[in-house]
Write a protein that holds these residues in place. Structure first.
Motif, mmCIF file in Angstrom:
data_model
loop_
_atom_site.group_PDB
_atom_site.id
_atom_site.type_symbol
_atom_site.label_atom_id
_atom_site.label_comp_id
_atom_site.label_asym_id
_atom_site.label_seq_id
_atom_site.Cartn_x
_atom_site.Cartn_y
_atom_site.Cartn_z
ATOM 1 N N MET A 21 2.442 1.682 15.966
ATOM 2 C CA MET A 21 3.212 2.801 15.408
ATOM 3 C C MET A 21 2.203 3.779 14.799
ATOM 4 S SD MET A 21 6.441 0.847 13.578
ATOM 5 C CE MET A 21 7.285 2.351 13.069
ATOM 6 N N ASN A 22 2.051 4.927 15.432
ATOM 7 C CA ASN A 22 1.145 5.959 14.930
ATOM 8 C C ASN A 22 1.951 6.901 14.046
ATOM 9 O OD1 ASN A 22 -1.089 5.066 16.548
ATOM 10 N ND2 ASN A 22 -0.019 5.930 18.299
ATOM 11 N N THR A 23 1.611 6.952 12.756
ATOM 12 C CA THR A 23 2.449 7.645 11.788
ATOM 13 C C THR A 23 1.785 8.901 11.255
ATOM 14 O OG1 THR A 23 3.374 5.518 11.120
ATOM 15 C CG2 THR A 23 3.697 7.362 9.611
ATOM 16 N N ASN A 24 2.578 9.971 11.203
ATOM 17 C CA ASN A 24 2.182 11.217 10.551
ATOM 18 C C ASN A 24 3.183 11.475 9.436
ATOM 19 O OD1 ASN A 24 0.031 12.439 12.431
ATOM 20 N ND2 ASN A 24 1.676 11.852 13.815
ATOM 21 N N VAL A 25 2.676 11.791 8.257
ATOM 22 C CA VAL A 25 3.536 12.116 7.123
ATOM 23 C C VAL A 25 3.696 13.631 7.076
ATOM 24 C CG1 VAL A 25 3.809 11.986 4.613
ATOM 25 C CG2 VAL A 25 2.698 10.110 5.849
ATOM 26 N N VAL A 26 4.931 14.090 7.015
ATOM 27 C CA VAL A 26 5.196 15.529 6.936
ATOM 28 C C VAL A 26 4.909 15.985 5.512
ATOM 29 C CG1 VAL A 26 6.970 17.312 7.110
ATOM 30 C CG2 VAL A 26 6.899 15.451 8.793
ATOM 31 N N LEU A 27 4.013 16.955 5.380
ATOM 32 C CA LEU A 27 3.661 17.490 4.064
ATOM 33 C C LEU A 27 4.612 18.594 3.628
ATOM 34 C CD1 LEU A 27 -0.223 17.636 4.489
ATOM 35 C CD2 LEU A 27 1.157 15.848 3.383
ATOM 36 N N ASN A 28 5.051 19.396 4.603
ATOM 37 C CA ASN A 28 5.943 20.505 4.297
ATOM 38 C C ASN A 28 6.723 20.864 5.560
ATOM 39 O OD1 ASN A 28 7.197 22.639 3.042
ATOM 40 N ND2 ASN A 28 5.415 23.985 3.082
ATOM 41 N N VAL A 29 8.016 21.013 5.442
ATOM 42 C CA VAL A 29 8.838 21.405 6.592
ATOM 43 C C VAL A 29 8.794 22.931 6.694
ATOM 44 C CG1 VAL A 29 11.150 21.408 7.577
ATOM 45 C CG2 VAL A 29 10.339 19.405 6.306
ATOM 46 N N LEU A 30 8.204 23.428 7.770
ATOM 47 C CA LEU A 30 8.084 24.866 7.947
ATOM 48 C C LEU A 30 9.304 25.465 8.656
ATOM 49 C CD1 LEU A 30 4.320 24.953 8.969
ATOM 50 C CD2 LEU A 30 5.338 25.231 6.687
ATOM 51 N N LYS A 31 9.927 24.662 9.512
ATOM 52 C CA LYS A 31 11.157 25.072 10.174
ATOM 53 C C LYS A 31 11.892 23.833 10.626
ATOM 54 C CE LYS A 31 13.347 27.742 13.724
ATOM 55 N NZ LYS A 31 13.306 28.381 14.993
ATOM 56 N N SER A 32 13.187 23.829 10.435
ATOM 57 C CA SER A 32 14.004 22.713 10.889
ATOM 58 C C SER A 32 15.349 23.282 11.316
ATOM 59 C CB SER A 32 14.188 21.712 9.747
ATOM 60 O OG SER A 32 15.045 20.673 10.156
ATOM 61 N N GLY A 33 15.823 22.878 12.464
ATOM 62 C CA GLY A 33 17.112 23.386 12.906
ATOM 63 C C GLY A 33 17.686 22.557 14.026
ATOM 64 N N LEU A 34 18.951 22.738 14.234
ATOM 65 C CA LEU A 34 19.645 22.065 15.335
ATOM 66 C C LEU A 34 20.344 23.077 16.227
ATOM 67 C CD1 LEU A 34 21.195 19.145 13.250
ATOM 68 C CD2 LEU A 34 19.165 19.061 14.707
ATOM 69 N N HIS A 35 20.066 24.352 16.059
ATOM 70 C CA HIS A 35 20.757 25.407 16.792
ATOM 71 C C HIS A 35 20.149 25.533 18.185
ATOM 72 C CE1 HIS A 35 21.790 27.381 12.730
ATOM 73 N NE2 HIS A 35 21.285 26.188 12.533
ATOM 74 N N LEU A 36 21.011 25.458 19.191
ATOM 75 C CA LEU A 36 20.553 25.674 20.563
ATOM 76 C C LEU A 36 20.541 27.164 20.858
ATOM 77 C CD1 LEU A 36 22.622 22.937 22.446
ATOM 78 C CD2 LEU A 36 20.299 22.794 21.554
ATOM 79 N N PRO A 37 19.503 27.630 21.547
ATOM 80 C CA PRO A 37 19.494 29.057 21.931
ATOM 81 C C PRO A 37 20.498 29.284 23.054
ATOM 82 C CG PRO A 37 17.550 27.941 22.782
ATOM 83 C CD PRO A 37 18.305 26.938 21.963
ATOM 84 N N LEU A 38 21.487 30.097 22.801
ATOM 85 C CA LEU A 38 22.538 30.329 23.818
ATOM 86 C C LEU A 38 22.465 31.734 24.366
ATOM 87 C CD1 LEU A 38 25.470 28.541 22.000
ATOM 88 C CD2 LEU A 38 24.190 27.745 23.963
#
Length: 154
Positions: free
Chosen positions: A137-154
């Motif tokens: 399991m290669n793990t990266n810790v997120v330091l800061n969320v720069l963008k997060s979304g679930l919107h699909l481009p329509l």
């Protein structure tokens, strides 16, 4: 189903994926349909599972501020039965937010939430003990969320 979606359907989807509580009267006015036509289309989109869920997106920073871990899982010899078993198991694990089957150095990439590193270590240990076929399991810790979304481009 995407072949059956017209521009009105796509406009409705663009609106409701940003706010699923938008009233059909508001949608209707914005896209040029009657409220009843919007309601019929929304019903059809839900029944056909184009709209798979209506959910509340909770801002992690305003609640528990959970840590985010991006984890690459490497499975012995691309063991497909194990991957299937793992996917069924992971469906019931709330800490596993997203899982992607990918190409490259790892077989799966998972987004995992935990309160702290100690809790993440317990999740990783449980995962590895449940599935000894996972080599790494290669793990990266997120330091800061720069963008997060679930919107699909329509």
């Amino acid at each position: 189903m995407s072949d059956n979606l017209d521009q009105f359907d796509r406009k409705i989807l663009a609106i409701v994926q940003r706010n699923c509580l938008t009233r059909s009267e508001v949608i209707a006015e914005e896209i040029g349909l009657s409220p009843s036509a919007v309601q019929r289309r929304l019903k059809r989109l839900r029944q056909s599972r184009v709209i798979s869920a209506d959910v509340a997106v909770v801002d992690n920073r305003k609640l528990d501020n959970l840590m985010t871990f991006i984890v690459g899982l490497e499975i012995e010899r691309e063991n497909y039965p194990v991957m299937d078993r793992f996917m069924r198991w992971a469906q019931g694990q709330d800490a596993f937010q997203q899982i992607f089957y990918v190409t490259g150095a790892v077989d799966l990439v998972a987004v995992i939430l935990a309160r702290d590193v100690t809790e993440f270590d317990a999740i990783a240990e449980a995962t590895m003990s449940q599935f000894p076929e996972i080599k790494r399991m290669n793990t990266n810790v997120v330091l800061n969320v720069l963008k997060s979304g679930l919107h699909l481009p329509l």
